[in-house]
Design a protein around this motif. Structure first.
Motif, PDB file in Angstrom:
ATOM      1  N   PRO A  46       0.605  -1.018   0.004  1.00  0.00           N
ATOM      2  CA  PRO A  46       0.066  -0.329   0.092  1.00  0.00           C
ATOM      3  C   PRO A  46       0.554   1.387   0.071  1.00  0.00           C
ATOM      4  O   PRO A  46       2.057   1.379   0.654  1.00  0.00           O
ATOM      5  CB  PRO A  46      -1.118  -0.013   1.527  1.00  0.00           C
ATOM      6  N   ARG A  47       0.457   2.794  -0.519  1.00  0.00           N
ATOM      7  CA  ARG A  47       0.821   3.323  -0.463  1.00  0.00           C
ATOM      8  C   ARG A  47       1.175   3.858   1.182  1.00  0.00           C
ATOM      9  O   ARG A  47       2.465   4.652   1.355  1.00  0.00           O
ATOM     10  CB  ARG A  47      -0.092   4.607  -0.993  1.00  0.00           C
ATOM     11  N   TRP A  48       0.223   4.265   2.263  1.00  0.00           N
ATOM     12  CA  TRP A  48       0.461   4.199   3.211  1.00  0.00           C
ATOM     13  C   TRP A  48       0.730   3.398   4.128  1.00  0.00           C
ATOM     14  O   TRP A  48       0.317   2.129   4.344  1.00  0.00           O
ATOM     15  CB  TRP A  48      -0.886   5.246   3.952  1.00  0.00           C
ATOM     16  N   ASP A  69       3.149   8.236   3.883  1.00  0.00           N
ATOM     17  CA  ASP A  69       3.156   8.419   2.586  1.00  0.00           C
ATOM     18  C   ASP A  69       4.208   7.854   2.188  1.00  0.00           C
ATOM     19  O   ASP A  69       5.536   8.618   2.300  1.00  0.00           O
ATOM     20  CB  ASP A  69       3.465   9.539   2.120  1.00  0.00           C
ATOM     21  N   LEU A  70       4.371   6.650   1.189  1.00  0.00           N
ATOM     22  CA  LEU A  70       5.331   5.945   0.862  1.00  0.00           C
ATOM     23  C   LEU A  70       6.377   6.031  -0.020  1.00  0.00           C
ATOM     24  O   LEU A  70       6.925   6.337  -0.179  1.00  0.00           O
ATOM     25  CB  LEU A  70       5.158   4.552   1.108  1.00  0.00           C
ATOM     26  N   LYS A  71       5.028   7.250  -0.449  1.00  0.00           N
ATOM     27  CA  LYS A  71       5.393   7.492  -2.190  1.00  0.00           C
ATOM     28  C   LYS A  71       6.377   8.944  -2.192  1.00  0.00           C
ATOM     29  O   LYS A  71       7.528   9.008  -2.661  1.00  0.00           O
ATOM     30  CB  LYS A  71       4.243   7.825  -3.076  1.00  0.00           C
ATOM     31  N   GLU A  72       5.607   9.640  -0.620  1.00  0.00           N
ATOM     32  CA  GLU A  72       6.587  10.666  -0.960  1.00  0.00           C
ATOM     33  C   GLU A  72       7.798  10.835   0.134  1.00  0.00           C
ATOM     34  O   GLU A  72       8.462  11.802   0.076  1.00  0.00           O
ATOM     35  CB  GLU A  72       5.612  11.898  -0.526  1.00  0.00           C
ATOM     36  N   VAL A 111      -7.105   7.426   4.638  1.00  0.00           N
ATOM     37  CA  VAL A 111      -7.398   6.300   3.617  1.00  0.00           C
ATOM     38  C   VAL A 111      -7.625   4.977   3.626  1.00  0.00           C
ATOM     39  O   VAL A 111      -8.577   4.895   5.186  1.00  0.00           O
ATOM     40  CB  VAL A 111      -5.509   6.034   3.879  1.00  0.00           C
ATOM     41  N   ARG A 113      -6.124   2.135   1.808  1.00  0.00           N
ATOM     42  CA  ARG A 113      -5.523   0.824   1.883  1.00  0.00           C
ATOM     43  C   ARG A 113      -4.469   1.203   2.465  1.00  0.00           C
ATOM     44  O   ARG A 113      -3.932   2.003   1.764  1.00  0.00           O
ATOM     45  CB  ARG A 113      -6.002   0.329   0.534  1.00  0.00           C
ATOM     46  N   TRP A 114      -3.912   0.540   3.540  1.00  0.00           N
ATOM     47  CA  TRP A 114      -2.885   0.969   4.542  1.00  0.00           C
ATOM     48  C   TRP A 114      -2.515  -0.230   5.052  1.00  0.00           C
ATOM     49  O   TRP A 114      -3.085  -1.411   5.585  1.00  0.00           O
ATOM     50  CB  TRP A 114      -3.099   1.867   5.429  1.00  0.00           C
ATOM     51  N   THR A 208      10.558   3.073   5.898  1.00  0.00           N
ATOM     52  CA  THR A 208      10.402   4.026   6.930  1.00  0.00           C
ATOM     53  C   THR A 208      11.604   4.083   7.249  1.00  0.00           C
ATOM     54  O   THR A 208      10.850   5.509   8.768  1.00  0.00           O
ATOM     55  CB  THR A 208       8.827   3.741   7.131  1.00  0.00           C
TER      56      THR A 208
END
Length: 253
Positions: A46-48, A69-72, A111, A113-114, A208
């Motif tokens: 998931p992105r979060w 936020d994994l992407k950011e 959110v 999806r986490w 992370t």
DNA sequence: GCGACAG
DNA sequence: ATCTTGTCGC
């Protein structure tokens, strides 16, 4: 398993101890829950990542959650909730103290999806029923546990460099991993709670981590402490309304 | 049997 | 968990 008041498998609502087992029946309750855990791999990361932790002080608990936020690569949402402490700390029964505080907060995430991350163990637990297992099973969400020390299990020597990890074995099974999240810093104990595999849990923790604890957890730690200390406003469960929490130290860009 | 034991 | 600031080392 007998409960104070039966409510199926859903996260208990409102004031405790409704829906939670009494300390005397907690082990049986937890062992039953272990049978419902899934270790299926996460199909898509998931992105979060949601980090959740609780801080305490004489009868009062402040739970905090941070959405990373994994992407950011930075936190995008955070909130803290104040409520009374429902159980004393007992090794092995940590979830009785922590989970009731966490659930009301996790139900208000922005959110869908986490993956959840809690400051404690998952499967690396005497009965394989750590906090991450309990919260993950009740929420039916992927969860992992990241603790600062082992509660059980054996490990082999771990290299000093960040990124290295060794399996934690308990009663002949791999129940977790000791992960070096920072060069020369004391390793962290990572274990699966529900719906993901150990390698994925380790990957998420490393992805992370900047300091010893992964950012979602480290920030949740700080937020909970700050609100507890009165430095920042938090919401009271009794107030029935959850308020937004002001930006905190090390805030987001 | 005794001690140790996530936070 | 919590009492507690700056300080030393990598």
């Amino acid at each position: 398993m007998k409960r104070v008041s039966g409510q199926g498998d859903r996260p208990p609502q409102g004031q405790e101890p409704a829906g939670w087992p009494l300390p005397a029946e907690a082990e049986a309750w937890a062992r039953h829950l272990v049978g419902r855990l899934k270790q299926a791999p996460l199909a898509v990361l998931p992105r979060w990542v949601v980090g959740a932790d609780v801080a305490y002080d004489s009868g009062v608990a402040v739970a905090a959650a941070v959405v990373w936020d994994l992407k950011e690569g930075f936190p995008v949402w955070w909130r803290a909730l104040r409520r009374p402490i429902s159980a004393p700390y007992q090794p092995g029964l940590f979830f009785l103290r922590e989970a009731p505080c966490l659930l009301p907060l996790l139900q208000r995430l922005p959110v869908r999806r986490w993956v959840g991350m809690v400051h404690g163990h998952g499967t690396a637990h005497p009965w394989g029923a750590g906090l991450a297992c309990v919260v993950g099973a009740l929420f039916k969400k992927p969860f992992l546990g990241c603790a600062g020390a082992l509660l059980c299990g054996q490990v082999s020597p771990l290299a000093e460099r960040r990124g290295n990890w060794v399996p934690v074995t308990h009663e002949g099974k791999v129940v977790g991993a000791l992960v070096r999240t920072r060069d020369r810093a004391k390793p962290v104990a990572v274990s699966v709670g529900h719906r993901l595999k150990l390698p994925q849990a380790v990957q998420l923790v490393l992805a992370t981590s900047r300091y010893r604890l992964p950012e979602p957890l480290r920030l949740a730690d700080q937020l909970a402490s700050a609100v507890l200390a009165g430095a920042l406003p938090g919401a009271s469960l009794a107030a029935a309304t959850v308020e937004a929490v002001a930006p905190f130290q090390g805030g987001c860009p």
